[in-house]
Scaffold this motif. Structure first.
Motif, PDB file in Angstrom:
ATOM      1  N   UNK A  64     -72.809 -45.882 -42.821  1.00 42.46           N
ATOM      2  CA  UNK A  64     -71.739 -45.619 -41.847  1.00 42.46           C
ATOM      3  C   UNK A  64     -72.030 -46.448 -40.603  1.00 42.46           C
ATOM      4  N   UNK A  65     -71.008 -47.048 -39.998  1.00 47.16           N
ATOM      5  CA  UNK A  65     -71.250 -47.780 -38.740  1.00 47.16           C
ATOM      6  C   UNK A  65     -71.795 -46.819 -37.691  1.00 47.16           C
ATOM      7  N   UNK A  66     -72.885 -47.222 -37.049  1.00 47.57           N
ATOM      8  CA  UNK A  66     -73.498 -46.386 -36.028  1.00 47.57           C
ATOM      9  C   UNK A  66     -74.167 -47.296 -35.007  1.00 47.57           C
ATOM     10  N   UNK A  67     -74.090 -46.971 -33.717  1.00 44.65           N
ATOM     11  CA  UNK A  67     -74.559 -47.918 -32.684  1.00 44.65           C
ATOM     12  C   UNK A  67     -76.079 -48.044 -32.568  1.00 44.65           C
ATOM     13  N   UNK A  68     -76.827 -47.074 -33.086  1.00 47.15           N
ATOM     14  CA  UNK A  68     -78.291 -47.112 -32.972  1.00 47.15           C
ATOM     15  C   UNK A  68     -78.904 -46.723 -34.307  1.00 47.15           C
ATOM     16  N   UNK A  69     -80.204 -47.002 -34.460  1.00 52.23           N
ATOM     17  CA  UNK A  69     -80.955 -46.489 -35.610  1.00 52.23           C
ATOM     18  C   UNK A  69     -81.402 -45.078 -35.241  1.00 52.23           C
ATOM     19  N   UNK A  70     -80.811 -44.098 -35.884  1.00 56.02           N
ATOM     20  CA  UNK A  70     -81.006 -42.702 -35.511  1.00 56.02           C
ATOM     21  C   UNK A  70     -82.298 -42.128 -36.082  1.00 56.02           C
ATOM     22  N   UNK A  71     -82.601 -40.907 -35.665  1.00 54.59           N
ATOM     23  CA  UNK A  71     -83.790 -40.195 -36.143  1.00 54.59           C
ATOM     24  C   UNK A  71     -83.369 -39.047 -37.058  1.00 54.59           C
ATOM     25  N   UNK A  72     -82.548 -39.355 -38.057  1.00 56.05           N
ATOM     26  CA  UNK A  72     -82.114 -38.330 -39.002  1.00 56.05           C
ATOM     27  C   UNK A  72     -83.327 -37.785 -39.770  1.00 56.05           C
ATOM     28  N   UNK A  73     -83.283 -36.499 -40.069  1.00 53.28           N
ATOM     29  CA  UNK A  73     -84.417 -35.800 -40.685  1.00 53.28           C
ATOM     30  C   UNK A  73     -85.689 -35.985 -39.860  1.00 53.28           C
ATOM     31  N   UNK A  74     -85.519 -36.117 -38.544  1.00 49.67           N
ATOM     32  CA  UNK A  74     -86.664 -36.338 -37.664  1.00 49.67           C
ATOM     33  C   UNK A  74     -87.690 -35.227 -37.769  1.00 49.67           C
ATOM     34  N   UNK A  75     -88.921 -35.620 -37.958  1.00 53.14           N
ATOM     35  CA  UNK A  75     -90.018 -34.668 -38.164  1.00 53.14           C
ATOM     36  C   UNK A  75     -91.237 -35.120 -37.368  1.00 53.14           C
ATOM     37  N   UNK A  76     -91.457 -34.460 -36.234  1.00 50.30           N
ATOM     38  CA  UNK A  76     -92.607 -34.798 -35.408  1.00 50.30           C
ATOM     39  C   UNK A  76     -93.898 -34.243 -36.007  1.00 50.30           C
ATOM     40  N   UNK A  77     -94.980 -34.940 -35.761  1.00 50.97           N
ATOM     41  CA  UNK A  77     -96.287 -34.437 -36.142  1.00 50.97           C
ATOM     42  C   UNK A  77     -96.470 -33.040 -35.563  1.00 50.97           C
ATOM     43  N   UNK A  78     -96.905 -32.101 -36.398  1.00 48.65           N
ATOM     44  CA  UNK A  78     -97.069 -30.716 -35.962  1.00 48.65           C
ATOM     45  C   UNK A  78     -98.540 -30.356 -35.846  1.00 48.65           C
ATOM     46  N   UNK A  79     -98.853 -29.570 -34.838  1.00 49.18           N
ATOM     47  CA  UNK A  79    -100.211 -29.051 -34.670  1.00 49.18           C
ATOM     48  C   UNK A  79    -100.422 -27.896 -35.641  1.00 49.18           C
ATOM     49  N   UNK A 203     -71.609 -50.866 -49.663  1.00 45.67           N
ATOM     50  CA  UNK A 203     -72.642 -51.900 -49.584  1.00 45.67           C
ATOM     51  C   UNK A 203     -72.286 -52.969 -48.555  1.00 45.67           C
ATOM     52  N   UNK A 204     -71.001 -53.205 -48.378  1.00 45.90           N
ATOM     53  CA  UNK A 204     -70.567 -54.134 -47.336  1.00 45.90           C
ATOM     54  C   UNK A 204     -70.896 -53.576 -45.952  1.00 45.90           C
ATOM     55  N   UNK A 205     -70.690 -52.266 -45.778  1.00 44.97           N
ATOM     56  CA  UNK A 205     -71.048 -51.622 -44.509  1.00 44.97           C
ATOM     57  C   UNK A 205     -72.550 -51.718 -44.275  1.00 44.97           C
ATOM     58  N   UNK A 206     -73.328 -51.487 -45.339  1.00 43.85           N
ATOM     59  CA  UNK A 206     -74.788 -51.581 -45.221  1.00 43.85           C
ATOM     60  C   UNK A 206     -75.194 -52.956 -44.694  1.00 43.85           C
ATOM     61  N   UNK A 207     -74.664 -53.987 -45.284  1.00 44.28           N
ATOM     62  CA  UNK A 207     -75.040 -55.338 -44.860  1.00 44.28           C
ATOM     63  C   UNK A 207     -74.598 -55.618 -43.421  1.00 44.28           C
ATOM     64  N   UNK A 208     -73.444 -55.103 -43.031  1.00 43.16           N
ATOM     65  CA  UNK A 208     -73.003 -55.304 -41.650  1.00 43.16           C
ATOM     66  C   UNK A 208     -73.914 -54.568 -40.676  1.00 43.16           C
ATOM     67  N   UNK A 209     -74.411 -53.398 -41.090  1.00 40.39           N
ATOM     68  CA  UNK A 209     -75.334 -52.647 -40.241  1.00 40.39           C
ATOM     69  C   UNK A 209     -76.707 -53.323 -40.161  1.00 40.39           C
ATOM     70  N   UNK A 210     -77.114 -53.949 -41.252  1.00 39.97           N
ATOM     71  CA  UNK A 210     -78.365 -54.725 -41.232  1.00 39.97           C
ATOM     72  C   UNK A 210     -78.268 -55.827 -40.189  1.00 39.97           C
ATOM     73  N   UNK A 211     -77.138 -56.492 -40.151  1.00 44.92           N
ATOM     74  CA  UNK A 211     -76.952 -57.556 -39.149  1.00 44.92           C
ATOM     75  C   UNK A 211     -76.862 -56.976 -37.734  1.00 44.92           C
ATOM     76  N   UNK A 212     -76.117 -55.881 -37.596  1.00 42.67           N
ATOM     77  CA  UNK A 212     -75.905 -55.308 -36.263  1.00 42.67           C
ATOM     78  C   UNK A 212     -77.210 -54.837 -35.632  1.00 42.67           C
ATOM     79  N   UNK A 213     -78.111 -54.297 -36.456  1.00 43.53           N
ATOM     80  CA  UNK A 213     -79.371 -53.750 -35.928  1.00 43.53           C
ATOM     81  C   UNK A 213     -80.541 -54.722 -36.096  1.00 43.53           C
ATOM     82  N   UNK A 214     -80.227 -55.955 -36.525  1.00 38.01           N
ATOM     83  CA  UNK A 214     -81.254 -57.002 -36.670  1.00 38.01           C
ATOM     84  C   UNK A 214     -82.398 -56.526 -37.583  1.00 38.01           C
ATOM     85  N   UNK A 215     -82.011 -56.125 -38.793  1.00 40.83           N
ATOM     86  CA  UNK A 215     -82.959 -55.594 -39.760  1.00 40.83           C
ATOM     87  C   UNK A 215     -83.289 -56.576 -40.877  1.00 40.83           C
TER      88      UNK A 215
END
Length: 221
Positions: A64-79, A203-215
């Motif tokens: 999906x077009x998105x302006x940033x690389x998000x932290x989906x399923x974000x999981x911080x190191x836990x004590x 897959x076309x969206x994926x490739x456009x996002x690769x370019x947009x986020x310089x991946x």
């Protein structure tokens, strides 16, 4: 906020890249690798004070077009107590290897070998279901990702499982907690079905996002 000097940030990033050599440095304090139509990441998320960082495992769907690389399923190191654990920049050299080992052990998805798309879809569905069970805001994005990622990968069976979850959850989600731009149950399901049926478009969206986020230089599994 305490400002950490660029040399320290560069060294910290390089150390974590060596600890997880399947990932590439994307930006300071951010490691990524491509896994099909998504990226998996390890972000060293700065603390509010700026003198420490929270090692965080996450993914980001490129379907999906998105302006940033998000932290989906974000999981911080836990004590040991289960609370997020920060590593002070001043203690990094002594602490980061143990922190990396523990983050790998705690992560929902493998940080060693790239996780299969099936594992990613399973974790997204589990997260969306758990959010509903907790009475939290509906995890609309996670449900969508659990459909679009498998579809872009060519796994229609997994995409259908995600669509069934979407049908089940949307009937239970409190209307007052849905996004302000919510289009309605039937429109949403129809749109998801249409997207899932068009793998080439995804897959076309994926490739456009690769370019947009310089991946482009990030290794792909």
């Amino acid at each position: 906020m305490t400002k950490t000097d660029p040399a320290t940030v560069k060294q910290v990033t390089a150390d974590w890249a060596r600890a997880f050599d399947g990932f590439d440095i994307w930006r300071p304090l951010r490691l990524l690798r491509r896994v099909g139509p998504l990226v998996q990441g390890i972000t060293l998320d700065r603390s509010t004070s700026g003198d420490a960082y929270f090692p965080t495992a996450h993914i980001h769907a490129l379907t999906r077009p998105f302006p940033v690389v998000s932290l989906a399923l974000g999981q911080r190191l836990a004590s040991r107590s289960g609370t997020p654990e920060a590593i002070k920049f001043t203690d990094h050299t002594e602490d980061y290897l143990d922190a990396a080992r523990r983050l790998a052990g705690q992560a929902r998805l493998s940080l060693d070998v790239p996780p299969p798309v099936a594992d990613v879809a399973t974790e997204l569905r589990a997260f969306a279901t758990a959010q509903h069970g907790l009475g939290s805001w509906p995890a609309v994005d996670a449900v969508e990702d659990s459909i679009l990622i498998p579809s872009a990968s060519g796994d229609r069976g997994l995409a259908e499982e995600g669509l069934q979850l979407a049908r089940d959850l949307v009937k239970k989600w409190p209307k007052h907690r849905l996004p302000l731009d919510w289009v309605g149950e039937e429109v949403w399901i129809t749109s998801l079905r249409k997207s899932a049926d068009n793998a080439e478009d995804l897959r076309t969206i994926v490739e456009s996002q690769v370019r947009a986020h310089k991946l482009a230089k990030i290794r792909q599994s």
